[in-house]
Design an enzyme around this catalytic site. Structure first.
Site: not given
Length: 718
Positions: A235, A505, A586, A589, A662-663
């Site tokens: 997206g 998120g 932190r 994953n 993510g960014e």
């Protein structure tokens, strides 16, 4: 008692990986719906004006065509809804931009809908249009607020006096073009009505928030809209809210009384999906001979649609990155006859940091100082823009540890002197930054009598691995193995949750999941650890928790390093290797986090060298509206990428300790490559992308110098 191994912080394979590779995972367009119709938009062929007539007869005469919709017969939307003006699809004859939906055909097959749309005849009253961004546009104005909530103009200190007194100064203009969002899955929707209840299977980054928006737009009762987004094929911000194709699907479904599907073609994506605004940025940096900044000025001129106010936070990073006592930052927005720009991965910060980090490199050259040392020397103790303490700030550690990994100490600072065969070779560095946002969220945790647990949250996984990260958080909070846990996401009805955007998120959803799971364990204690018949469930909400956080400046940071080679004969540019060193709290994953950083760095490379939306000023649209003309990085363009992550402790109360990533990985990547290009050739390119023609122009300028590229004649290496 058996000890359960904790999974947060462990490199875990995606829990939905098997479903995706076997095709079991269903994306929006793939849900089986009976008696479905297909809608195909008819798009404006003028950039500004009015529709004076729509002739549906040729389309209605074709087999399979059910209806032709236009502004005269489309169902009415709630005109009082507080939504973006471009979502009022087919509500009037006005044409605001080339490619706008002015009619639509609904048919029993995709082919019939497409053929029918081609047969619709639309007449227009044309008006003069303007689609070209100019720095001197008299209509450009400073907005009250930017998309991050900050002001359009901010100043500290006496900027003009500090500039006049600065011992060393750089003053340059940098430009970035239109960049299009190009997720693998196009915008796709299935719309279905049950009386006054609407269900959308939608490729959507925020099911709950989208349902709220659509409820207002269609004038429905609370809870009357369900948005389903179980799997999403990317997206990058463009699916943060429903866009015009989703609204069209809902209108068409209501008009024909049956479910309706829409999936944009790639060419339609270029016209109907918001893009990153082009920018014209001027950066002025003044410093003492010791390299300490005394003044920073950053102005960005960018565009918006006339009908939609939008102002990207292009200068916001400059307000807090470096310890300049005097600073002035300004955004000006020019209204044009264009589709509205909107969010695109790290909106504002990506083009803004290209300009700032390029200017920092230019200042380092003027000072004769190592660009890493320049950045470290200007590290602030508190947020320069707000005076708030940082919850964490590991930029210096990223720069130093990244430099050691990259082999920066072997770099000759003189530009344009290293040559390997016919290739000029250079290295560059830039800082990365993105705000750390956390929004209120809710989650439900349930214990079943059979010993399993269920967690529900209205989150969305765009392919980032969010489903896996939330599974890890829930399993650790409950103290159970993953095999006993089931996670449900991707529906508005699962409860309040923010969208998957702004890198918020993980922090937002994870907090709610952790809180719900721990509250469930306390409830179970009250039952002596025995799950009652019918199960036991708890819902948790973090609204008060988020509101009660201490006032701090919250961000993530990183350092990007790039090695670039330039063919001195052809101008061909190759990025040999890149390293990203990142600090984002932190890491939930490391395996999926690494993938996120790699993808973002690849997008930064694509931005630096390839991507540009070419505006046709005569017709008012994009001349390159497919992947034949709009180039993005392919496998052969991507070099050896390395990602390293610092584990840092953030002084915030979020119990999972994670931040968004993510960014962060795209910010700074383009500047690192552009700075490496300068180091290789001795020539600075300030306009992105650095395509072949710009590279050749730089090389011609280098050859025109009496003694070769700046810094002396090339020296053969090896």
């Amino acid at each position: 008692m058996t000890t359960i191994e904790r999974t947060v912080g462990a490199p875990m394979t995606r829990v939905d990986g098997l479903d995706k590779v076997t095709g079991a995972a269903r994306y929006a367009y793939e849900f089986p719906i009976g008696d479905v119709g297909y809608v195909w938009p008819v798009q404006a062929t003028v950039a500004r004006g009015r529709v004076t007539g729509v002739d549906p007869a040729p389309a209605l005469a074709r087999p399979g065509v059910l209806a032709v919709l236009d502004s005269g017969n489309a169902p009415r939307l709630n005109a009082e809804a507080e939504v973006s003006a471009d979502l009022f699809v087919l509500q009037g004859p006005e044409v605001a931009y080339h490619g706008q939906i002015v009619a639509a055909v609904v048919a029993t097959s995709l082919e019939a809908a497409r053929e029918g749309a081609a047969a619709v005849r639309v007449s227009y009253e044309r008006e003069p249009h303007d689609v070209v961004l100019r720095a001197d546009d008299e209509a450009a104005a400073i907005p009250e607020t930017l998309t991050d909530g900050g002001p359009g103009f901010a100043e500290r200190g006496d900027t003009d006096a500090a500039w006049a007194a600065a011992e060393v100064r750089v003053d340059h203009v940098y430009t970035t073009p239109v960049e299009h969002v190009s997720p693998m899955e196009p915008h796709s929707t299935i719309a279905q009505w049950d009386e006054d209840r609407l269900t959308l299977h939608n490729s959507d980054q925020g099911p709950f928030m989208s349902a709220q928006l659509l409820t207002g737009l269609f004038g429905l009762e609370d809870g009357a809209v369900e948005v389903v987004a179980e799997y999403i094929g990317g997206g990058f911000g463009s699916k943060g809210i429903p866009r015009s194709p989703a609204v069209l699907a809902a209108l068409a479904a209501r008009a024909v009384g049956r479910p309706v599907k829409i999936a944009l073609t790639r060419q339609q994506m270029f016209a109907l999906v918001p893009y990153r605004s082009p920018t014209i940025q001027r950066v002025r940096l003044g410093a003492g001979r010791d390299g300490r900044l005394t003044v920073l000025e950053h102005e960005s001129v960018q565009q918006r649609a006339r009908q939609v106010p939008f102002a990207d936070q292009t200068v916001s990073s400059s307000r807090m990155m470096y310890a300049a006592p005097s600073a002035r930052t300004t955004v000006k927005v020019a209204p044009l006859d264009v589709m509205t720009p909107a969010w695109f991965r790290a909106p504002g910060h990506t083009p803004g940091m290209f300009a700032l980090e390029s200017a920092m490199d230019e200042l380092a050259v003027e000072l004769g100082m190592d660009p890493i040392e320049l950045r470290i020397r200007n590290e602030p103790e508190v947020d320069p823009g707000t005076g708030k303490p940082f919850s964490s700030r590991s930029l210096v550690a990223c720069l130093r540890q990244g430099a050691a990994r990259f082999g920066w100490e072997r770099r000759d600072p003189a530009p344009g002197i290293r040559q390997e065969g016919r290739w000029l070779v250079g290295t560059g560095v830039a800082a990365s930054h993105h705000p750390d946002y956390t929004f209120p969220s809710s989650a439900l945790a349930r214990a079943e009598p059979d010993g399993t647990f269920l967690v529900r949250i209205g989150a969305a996984d765009l392919g980032t691995g969010a489903r896996t990260a939330m599974t890890q958080v829930a399993a650790d909070a409950l103290g159970i193995p993953l095999s006993r846990l089931r996670l449900e996401i991707g529906r508005a009805s699962l409860g309040m949750a923010p969208f998957a955007g702004g890198s918020l998120g993980t922090a937002s959803w994870g907090w709610a999941v952790d809180k719900a799971c721990r509250a469930l364990l306390k409830e179970l204690d009250a039952f002596g650890g025995v799950v009652p018949d019918g199960g036991l469930e708890v819902r948790a909400d973090t609204t008060e928790d988020v509101a009660n956080r201490p006032e701090m400046s919250r961000h993530t940071f990183g350092a990007q390093f790039a090695e670039v080679r330039v063919d001195r004969d052809t101008g061909e540019i190759r990025v040999d290797r890149m390293l990203g060193m990142f600090a984002a709290g932190r890491i939930i994953n490391p395996q999926t986090a690494r993938s996120q950083f790699l993808g973002a760095m690849t997008m930064g490379l694509s931005m630096a060298l390839l991507e540009i939306g070419e505006v046709d000023p005569v017709f008012g649209d994009f001349a390159n509206h497919d992947f034949a003309g709009y180039h993005i990085a392919a496998h052969a363009d991507v070099p050896a990428l390395e990602v390293a992550m610092l584990e840092e402790r953030d002084n915030s109360p979020n119990p999972i300790g994670g931040k968004g990533i993510g960014e962060l990985g795209i910010v700074g990547a383009a500047a690192a490559i552009a700075n490496a290009f300068h180091h290789a050739t001795g020539q600075r390119v300030r306009d992105l992308p650095i395509r072949l023609e710009r590279s050749r122009e730089a090389l011609r300028a280098a050859r025109a110098l009496e003694h070769g590229p700046a810094g002396g004649a090339p020296q053969q290496v090896g």
